[in-house]
Design a protein around this motif. Structure first.
Motif, short mmCIF file in Angstrom:
data_model
loop_
_atom_site.label_atom_id
_atom_site.label_comp_id
_atom_site.label_asym_id
_atom_site.label_seq_id
_atom_site.Cartn_x
_atom_site.Cartn_y
_atom_site.Cartn_z
N MET A 82 30.82 14.55 26.02
CA MET A 82 30.76 15.00 24.76
C MET A 82 32.03 16.40 24.65
SD MET A 82 27.96 13.26 22.54
CE MET A 82 26.95 13.66 23.97
N LYS A 83 32.62 16.68 23.95
CA LYS A 83 33.00 17.98 23.70
C LYS A 83 33.10 18.70 22.71
CE LYS A 83 35.61 17.25 28.27
NZ LYS A 83 36.81 17.39 29.40
N SER A 84 33.78 19.62 22.61
CA SER A 84 33.65 20.16 21.65
C SER A 84 32.32 20.19 20.15
CB SER A 84 35.15 20.32 21.06
OG SER A 84 35.86 20.78 21.93
N LEU A 85 31.27 20.50 20.85
CA LEU A 85 30.56 19.93 19.74
C LEU A 85 29.98 20.76 18.70
CD1 LEU A 85 28.14 18.67 22.95
CD2 LEU A 85 29.03 17.26 20.57
N LYS A 86 30.20 19.55 17.63
CA LYS A 86 29.69 20.36 16.06
C LYS A 86 28.07 20.35 15.94
CE LYS A 86 34.62 19.25 14.70
NZ LYS A 86 35.33 18.59 14.48
N PRO A 87 27.42 21.50 14.89
CA PRO A 87 26.43 20.88 14.53
C PRO A 87 25.97 19.27 14.13
CG PRO A 87 27.09 22.76 14.07
CD PRO A 87 28.03 22.47 14.38
N GLU A 88 27.31 19.43 12.60
CA GLU A 88 27.39 17.51 12.28
C GLU A 88 27.17 16.66 13.32
OE1 GLU A 88 29.78 20.44 11.58
OE2 GLU A 88 31.58 19.34 11.09
N ASP A 89 27.16 16.59 14.69
CA ASP A 89 27.08 15.68 15.58
C ASP A 89 25.53 15.60 15.99
OD1 ASP A 89 30.17 16.95 17.46
OD2 ASP A 89 29.74 14.92 16.38
N THR A 90 24.75 16.20 15.60
CA THR A 90 23.37 16.14 16.21
C THR A 90 22.52 15.19 15.41
OG1 THR A 90 23.39 18.86 15.34
CG2 THR A 90 20.80 17.36 15.02
N ALA A 91 22.07 14.61 15.92
CA ALA A 91 22.11 12.97 15.79
C ALA A 91 20.92 12.21 16.87
CB ALA A 91 23.10 12.26 14.81
N VAL A 92 20.45 11.37 17.14
CA VAL A 92 19.57 10.75 18.07
C VAL A 92 20.95 9.48 17.89
CG1 VAL A 92 17.88 8.91 18.63
CG2 VAL A 92 17.61 10.92 16.62
N TYR A 93 21.23 9.25 19.76
CA TYR A 93 22.04 9.04 20.04
C TYR A 93 21.70 8.22 20.80
CZ TYR A 93 26.11 12.34 18.35
OH TYR A 93 26.20 13.15 17.96
N TYR A 94 22.42 6.16 20.33
CA TYR A 94 21.10 4.75 21.51
C TYR A 94 22.67 4.56 21.68
CZ TYR A 94 18.17 5.79 17.55
OH TYR A 94 16.85 6.11 16.60
N CYS A 95 22.14 3.62 23.19
CA CYS A 95 22.82 3.08 23.76
C CYS A 95 22.43 1.38 23.66
CB CYS A 95 22.67 3.06 24.98
SG CYS A 95 23.51 1.88 26.31
N ASN A 96 23.69 0.31 23.28
CA ASN A 96 24.04 -0.33 22.88
C ASN A 96 24.62 -1.03 23.94
OD1 ASN A 96 25.45 -2.45 21.22
ND2 ASN A 96 23.65 -2.82 20.38
N VAL A 97 24.06 -2.38 24.43
CA VAL A 97 24.82 -3.00 25.44
C VAL A 97 24.79 -4.83 24.85
CG1 VAL A 97 25.24 -4.20 27.55
CG2 VAL A 97 24.67 -1.93 27.37
N HIS A 98 25.76 -5.52 25.35
CA HIS A 98 26.17 -6.79 24.65
C HIS A 98 26.48 -7.76 26.49
CE1 HIS A 98 26.50 -5.72 20.39
NE2 HIS A 98 26.09 -7.15 20.21
N TYR A 99 25.57 -8.22 26.72
CA TYR A 99 25.79 -9.18 27.98
C TYR A 99 25.43 -10.37 27.61
CZ TYR A 99 20.14 -9.00 28.23
OH TYR A 99 19.00 -9.39 26.99
N TYR A 100 25.98 -11.45 29.48
CA TYR A 100 25.45 -12.51 28.99
C TYR A 100 24.18 -12.41 29.88
CZ TYR A 100 30.33 -13.62 26.92
OH TYR A 100 30.98 -13.68 26.65
N SER A 101 23.21 -13.66 29.68
CA SER A 101 22.11 -13.61 31.27
C SER A 101 21.65 -14.87 31.40
CB SER A 101 20.24 -12.66 30.16
OG SER A 101 19.67 -13.35 30.93
N GLU A 102 21.56 -15.44 32.01
CA GLU A 102 21.47 -16.93 32.83
C GLU A 102 20.31 -17.07 32.82
OE1 GLU A 102 22.36 -16.35 36.82
OE2 GLU A 102 24.31 -17.81 36.48
N TYR A 103 20.18 -18.80 31.75
CA TYR A 103 18.56 -19.32 31.80
C TYR A 103 18.47 -20.65 32.19
CZ TYR A 103 19.88 -20.95 27.16
OH TYR A 103 20.36 -21.51 26.19
N ALA A 104 17.31 -21.52 32.33
CA ALA A 104 17.58 -22.55 32.38
C ALA A 104 18.60 -23.37 31.93
CB ALA A 104 16.16 -23.40 31.99
N ARG A 105 18.90 -23.09 30.79
CA ARG A 105 20.15 -24.75 30.02
C ARG A 105 21.66 -24.16 30.40
NH1 ARG A 105 17.20 -26.80 24.84
NH2 ARG A 105 14.94 -27.81 25.82
N GLY A 106 21.54 -22.80 30.58
CA GLY A 106 22.66 -22.24 31.14
C GLY A 106 22.98 -20.45 31.03
#
Length: 123
Positions: A82-106
């Motif tokens: 993040m560059k040239s940050l502005k006061p309106e960028d103030t927030a809690v930032y959350y990471c979000n990940v979509h992933y594949y996970s193996e289990y017994a059926r696939g």
């Protein structure tokens, strides 16, 4: 189970820069899309930037030209420069990940959120 560990938040003056990192670990077969969201006080959570496994990238209009999302697949990590940050960028930032996970059926397609990291931009 998959866990996300975020780092890099903090206090910065307007015009400054910060870099966020989010590392995924756990029962991951492969990672699909990775994204950053943010939520300012009194506002809804909004998408900041997203990157797919094919490296297609999408940014919110408010951060285009200032923020850069990238990923390191070997480390299961996504970054937000993040560059040239502005006061309106103030927030809690959350990471979000979509992933594949193996289990017994696939393989199943899942989503996980990070705990959030606060960024405060002072004027």
């Amino acid at each position: 189970q998959v866990q996300l560990v975020e780092s890099g938040g903090g206090l910065v003056q307007a015009g400054g820069s910060l870099r966020l990192s989010c590392a995924a670990s756990g029962s991951i077969f492969s990672i699909d899309a990775m994204a950053w969201y943010r939520q300012a006080p009194g506002k809804q959570r909004e998408l900041v930037a997203a990157i797919t496994s094919g490296t297609s990238i999408n940014y919110a209009d408010s951060v285009k030209g200032r923020f850069t999302i990238s990923r390191d697949n070997a480390k299961n990590t996504v970054y937000l420069q993040m560059k040239s940050l502005k006061p309106e960028d103030t927030a809690v930032y959350y990471c979000n990940v979509h992933y594949y996970s193996e289990y017994a059926r696939g393989v199943r397609y899942l989503e996980v959120w990070g705990q959030g990291t606060l960024i405060t931009v002072s004027s």
